[in-house]
Design a protein around this motif. Structure first.
Motif, PDB file in Angstrom:
ATOM      1  N   GLU A 102       0.810  -1.221   0.000  1.00 53.43           N
ATOM      2  CA  GLU A 102       0.000   0.000   0.000  1.00 53.43           C
ATOM      3  C   GLU A 102       0.841   1.268   0.000  1.00 53.43           C
ATOM      4  OE1 GLU A 102      -3.358   0.474  -0.101  1.00 53.43           O
ATOM      5  OE2 GLU A 102      -3.589  -1.670  -0.471  1.00 53.43           O
ATOM      6  N   VAL A 103       1.862   1.318   0.845  1.00 59.84           N
ATOM      7  CA  VAL A 103       2.586   2.572   1.096  1.00 59.84           C
ATOM      8  C   VAL A 103       3.799   2.730   0.192  1.00 59.84           C
ATOM      9  CG1 VAL A 103       3.838   3.904   2.850  1.00 59.84           C
ATOM     10  CG2 VAL A 103       1.747   2.657   3.470  1.00 59.84           C
ATOM     11  N   TRP A 104       4.527   1.654  -0.089  1.00 61.84           N
ATOM     12  CA  TRP A 104       5.813   1.780  -0.778  1.00 61.84           C
ATOM     13  C   TRP A 104       5.825   1.267  -2.203  1.00 61.84           C
ATOM     14  CZ3 TRP A 104       9.566   4.859   0.756  1.00 61.84           C
ATOM     15  CH2 TRP A 104       9.559   5.279   2.082  1.00 61.84           C
ATOM     16  N   GLN A 105       4.981   0.294  -2.527  1.00 55.00           N
ATOM     17  CA  GLN A 105       5.000  -0.208  -3.891  1.00 55.00           C
ATOM     18  C   GLN A 105       4.130   0.668  -4.778  1.00 55.00           C
ATOM     19  OE1 GLN A 105       4.180  -4.413  -2.845  1.00 55.00           O
ATOM     20  NE2 GLN A 105       6.128  -4.829  -3.887  1.00 55.00           N
ATOM     21  N   SER A 106       4.466   0.697  -6.053  1.00 57.77           N
ATOM     22  CA  SER A 106       3.785   1.559  -7.019  1.00 57.77           C
ATOM     23  C   SER A 106       2.342   1.091  -7.229  1.00 57.77           C
ATOM     24  CB  SER A 106       4.562   1.525  -8.325  1.00 57.77           C
ATOM     25  OG  SER A 106       4.063   2.477  -9.208  1.00 57.77           O
ATOM     26  N   PRO A 107       1.390   2.017  -7.238  1.00 52.09           N
ATOM     27  CA  PRO A 107       1.536   3.445  -6.942  1.00 52.09           C
ATOM     28  C   PRO A 107       1.548   3.674  -5.430  1.00 52.09           C
ATOM     29  CG  PRO A 107      -0.753   2.989  -7.484  1.00 52.09           C
ATOM     30  CD  PRO A 107       0.001   1.678  -7.587  1.00 52.09           C
ATOM     31  N   GLN A 108       2.550   4.382  -4.952  1.00 52.43           N
ATOM     32  CA  GLN A 108       2.684   4.622  -3.514  1.00 52.43           C
ATOM     33  C   GLN A 108       1.475   5.400  -2.984  1.00 52.43           C
ATOM     34  OE1 GLN A 108       5.419   5.604  -5.613  1.00 52.43           O
ATOM     35  NE2 GLN A 108       6.562   3.746  -5.228  1.00 52.43           N
ATOM     36  N   ASN A 109       1.024   4.987  -1.800  1.00 56.02           N
ATOM     37  CA  ASN A 109      -0.124   5.638  -1.171  1.00 56.02           C
ATOM     38  C   ASN A 109       0.165   5.871   0.314  1.00 56.02           C
ATOM     39  OD1 ASN A 109      -2.608   6.600  -0.348  1.00 56.02           O
ATOM     40  ND2 ASN A 109      -3.594   4.599  -0.411  1.00 56.02           N
ATOM     41  N   PRO A 110       0.943   6.901   0.644  1.00 61.03           N
ATOM     42  CA  PRO A 110       1.265   7.165   2.048  1.00 61.03           C
ATOM     43  C   PRO A 110       0.032   7.417   2.921  1.00 61.03           C
ATOM     44  CG  PRO A 110       2.622   8.499   0.594  1.00 61.03           C
ATOM     45  CD  PRO A 110       1.600   7.820  -0.255  1.00 61.03           C
ATOM     46  N   GLN A 111      -1.087   7.804   2.315  1.00 58.33           N
ATOM     47  CA  GLN A 111      -2.307   8.034   3.098  1.00 58.33           C
ATOM     48  C   GLN A 111      -2.812   6.746   3.741  1.00 58.33           C
ATOM     49  OE1 GLN A 111      -2.947  11.155   3.692  1.00 58.33           O
ATOM     50  NE2 GLN A 111      -1.358  11.675   2.202  1.00 58.33           N
ATOM     51  N   ALA A 112      -2.427   5.594   3.204  1.00 56.86           N
ATOM     52  CA  ALA A 112      -2.835   4.308   3.781  1.00 56.86           C
ATOM     53  C   ALA A 112      -2.255   4.118   5.176  1.00 56.86           C
ATOM     54  CB  ALA A 112      -2.401   3.164   2.866  1.00 56.86           C
ATOM     55  N   ILE A 113      -1.220   4.877   5.518  1.00 58.75           N
ATOM     56  CA  ILE A 113      -0.629   4.797   6.857  1.00 58.75           C
ATOM     57  C   ILE A 113      -1.699   4.996   7.923  1.00 58.75           C
ATOM     58  CG2 ILE A 113       0.900   6.054   8.452  1.00 58.75           C
ATOM     59  CD1 ILE A 113       2.811   6.398   6.005  1.00 58.75           C
ATOM     60  N   ASP A 114      -2.664   5.866   7.654  1.00 63.69           N
ATOM     61  CA  ASP A 114      -3.733   6.141   8.624  1.00 63.69           C
ATOM     62  C   ASP A 114      -4.487   4.887   9.041  1.00 63.69           C
ATOM     63  OD1 ASP A 114      -3.154   8.857   8.639  1.00 63.69           O
ATOM     64  OD2 ASP A 114      -4.596   9.299   7.044  1.00 63.69           O
ATOM     65  N   GLU A 115      -4.578   3.911   8.150  1.00 65.21           N
ATOM     66  CA  GLU A 115      -5.337   2.687   8.419  1.00 65.21           C
ATOM     67  C   GLU A 115      -4.457   1.522   8.867  1.00 65.21           C
ATOM     68  OE1 GLU A 115      -8.609   2.929   8.288  1.00 65.21           O
ATOM     69  OE2 GLU A 115      -8.359   4.991   7.601  1.00 65.21           O
ATOM     70  N   LEU A 116      -3.136   1.656   8.728  1.00 69.30           N
ATOM     71  CA  LEU A 116      -2.255   0.499   8.925  1.00 69.30           C
ATOM     72  C   LEU A 116      -1.392   0.551  10.178  1.00 69.30           C
ATOM     73  CD1 LEU A 116      -1.099   0.137   5.208  1.00 69.30           C
ATOM     74  CD2 LEU A 116      -2.911  -1.129   6.389  1.00 69.30           C
ATOM     75  N   VAL A 117      -1.209   1.734  10.757  1.00 68.65           N
ATOM     76  CA  VAL A 117      -0.347   1.853  11.943  1.00 68.65           C
ATOM     77  C   VAL A 117      -1.119   2.516  13.084  1.00 68.65           C
ATOM     78  CG1 VAL A 117       1.679   2.071  10.428  1.00 68.65           C
ATOM     79  CG2 VAL A 117       0.733   4.116  11.484  1.00 68.65           C
ATOM     80  N   VAL A 118      -0.659   2.254  14.301  1.00 73.28           N
ATOM     81  CA  VAL A 118      -1.291   2.848  15.485  1.00 73.28           C
ATOM     82  C   VAL A 118      -0.949   4.334  15.580  1.00 73.28           C
ATOM     83  CG1 VAL A 118      -1.302   0.652  16.744  1.00 73.28           C
ATOM     84  CG2 VAL A 118       0.648   2.211  16.991  1.00 73.28           C
ATOM     85  N   ASP A 119      -1.745   5.068  16.341  1.00 75.69           N
ATOM     86  CA  ASP A 119      -1.536   6.516  16.534  1.00 75.69           C
ATOM     87  C   ASP A 119      -0.143   6.850  17.050  1.00 75.69           C
ATOM     88  OD1 ASP A 119      -3.620   8.049  15.695  1.00 75.69           O
ATOM     89  OD2 ASP A 119      -4.645   8.112  17.634  1.00 75.69           O
ATOM     90  N   ASP A 120       0.344   6.050  18.007  1.00 75.83           N
ATOM     91  CA  ASP A 120       1.634   6.352  18.624  1.00 75.83           C
ATOM     92  C   ASP A 120       2.766   5.507  18.014  1.00 75.83           C
ATOM     93  OD1 ASP A 120       0.684   3.990  19.712  1.00 75.83           O
ATOM     94  OD2 ASP A 120       1.268   4.479  21.764  1.00 75.83           O
ATOM     95  N   PHE A 121       2.638   5.214  16.728  1.00 72.08           N
ATOM     96  CA  PHE A 121       3.641   4.444  15.994  1.00 72.08           C
ATOM     97  C   PHE A 121       5.022   5.084  16.143  1.00 72.08           C
ATOM     98  CE2 PHE A 121       6.089   3.512  12.151  1.00 72.08           C
ATOM     99  CZ  PHE A 121       5.959   2.139  12.063  1.00 72.08           C
ATOM    100  N   VAL A 122       6.049   4.228  16.223  1.00 72.14           N
ATOM    101  CA  VAL A 122       7.440   4.703  16.309  1.00 72.14           C
ATOM    102  C   VAL A 122       8.266   3.957  15.274  1.00 72.14           C
ATOM    103  CG1 VAL A 122       9.513   4.887  17.745  1.00 72.14           C
ATOM    104  CG2 VAL A 122       7.245   5.177  18.779  1.00 72.14           C
ATOM    105  N   ILE A 123       9.014   4.709  14.488  1.00 71.99           N
ATOM    106  CA  ILE A 123      10.008   4.108  13.605  1.00 71.99           C
ATOM    107  C   ILE A 123      11.374   4.622  14.050  1.00 71.99           C
ATOM    108  CG2 ILE A 123       9.714   5.921  11.858  1.00 71.99           C
ATOM    109  CD1 ILE A 123      10.583   3.848   9.748  1.00 71.99           C
ATOM    110  N   VAL A 124      12.336   3.721  14.118  1.00 74.25           N
ATOM    111  CA  VAL A 124      13.717   4.102  14.376  1.00 74.25           C
ATOM    112  C   VAL A 124      14.459   3.833  13.077  1.00 74.25           C
ATOM    113  CG1 VAL A 124      15.792   3.698  15.733  1.00 74.25           C
ATOM    114  CG2 VAL A 124      13.536   3.562  16.822  1.00 74.25           C
ATOM    115  N   THR A 125      14.981   4.881  12.481  1.00 76.05           N
ATOM    116  CA  THR A 125      15.663   4.796  11.201  1.00 76.05           C
ATOM    117  C   THR A 125      16.917   5.648  11.249  1.00 76.05           C
ATOM    118  OG1 THR A 125      15.460   5.182   8.819  1.00 76.05           O
ATOM    119  CG2 THR A 125      14.134   6.586  10.253  1.00 76.05           C
ATOM    120  N   GLY A 126      18.025   5.059  10.876  1.00 77.21           N
ATOM    121  CA  GLY A 126      19.287   5.788  10.954  1.00 77.21           C
ATOM    122  C   GLY A 126      19.602   6.237  12.373  1.00 77.21           C
ATOM    123  N   GLY A 127      19.130   5.483  13.351  1.00 71.83           N
ATOM    124  CA  GLY A 127      19.370   5.818  14.756  1.00 71.83           C
ATOM    125  C   GLY A 127      18.458   6.901  15.303  1.00 71.83           C
ATOM    126  N   GLN A 128      17.543   7.410  14.507  1.00 72.72           N
ATOM    127  CA  GLN A 128      16.633   8.481  14.930  1.00 72.72           C
ATOM    128  C   GLN A 128      15.222   7.914  15.105  1.00 72.72           C
ATOM    129  OE1 GLN A 128      16.189  11.573  12.005  1.00 72.72           O
ATOM    130  NE2 GLN A 128      14.643  12.638  13.180  1.00 72.72           N
TER     131      GLN A 128
END
Length: 137
Positions: free
Chosen positions: A16-42
């Motif tokens: 949904e989010v990364w494969q073509s056609p990308q749809n970042p709006q799908a994040i609203d339905e796929l992750v929790v409100d307090d989602f955390v990503i750690v990327t590059g140590g951040q």
């Protein structure tokens, strides 16, 4: 925790989010409100901040193609590991000159998946240093 399909939740996120056609709006339905990503140590905290990060990242890669290579889970599906690669053309990734050079990024993502299939967190490691060195050589 009941047996669940963590792999399915992560693969759906990639599709949904990364494969073509990308749809970042799908994040609203796929992750929790307090989602955390750690990327590059951040740590990026919260669904909205994560969505903004995705939009900004995707804007730096032209013709972005995302390919999941292998995805597997622990016994109850609450932890999922996924190997992936991404290709495209440089439109300013990592603050570099948007010169159209080929992009090839590989990475590993380790996810926490809630019993209802929503994604709680993600830790990503990728070959960013190697890509940066190639783009700025």
């Amino acid at each position: 925790m009941a047996v669940q399909h963590g792999v399915r939740a992560v693969e759906n996120f990639w599709a949904e989010v990364w494969q073509s056609p990308q749809n970042p709006q799908a994040i609203d339905e796929l992750v929790v409100d307090d989602f955390v990503i750690v990327t590059g140590g951040q740590a990026i905290r919260g669904r909205d901040a994560f969505k903004e990060w995705v939009l900004n990242f995707q804007a730096t890669v032209e013709d972005l193609e995302f390919i999941p290579i292998e995805t597997f889970q622990n016994e109850d599906g609450s932890r999922v590991a996924s190997l992936w690669e991404m290709t495209g053309r440089n439109r300013g990734i990592m603050g570099t000159e948007p010169d159209g050079q080929p992009i090839h990024l590989t990475g590993t993502a380790v996810w926490n998946v809630r019993a209802d299939g929503l994604l709680e967190s993600n830790r990503v490691e990728r070959n960013a240093w190697e890509l940066y060195r190639r783009l700025t050589a």
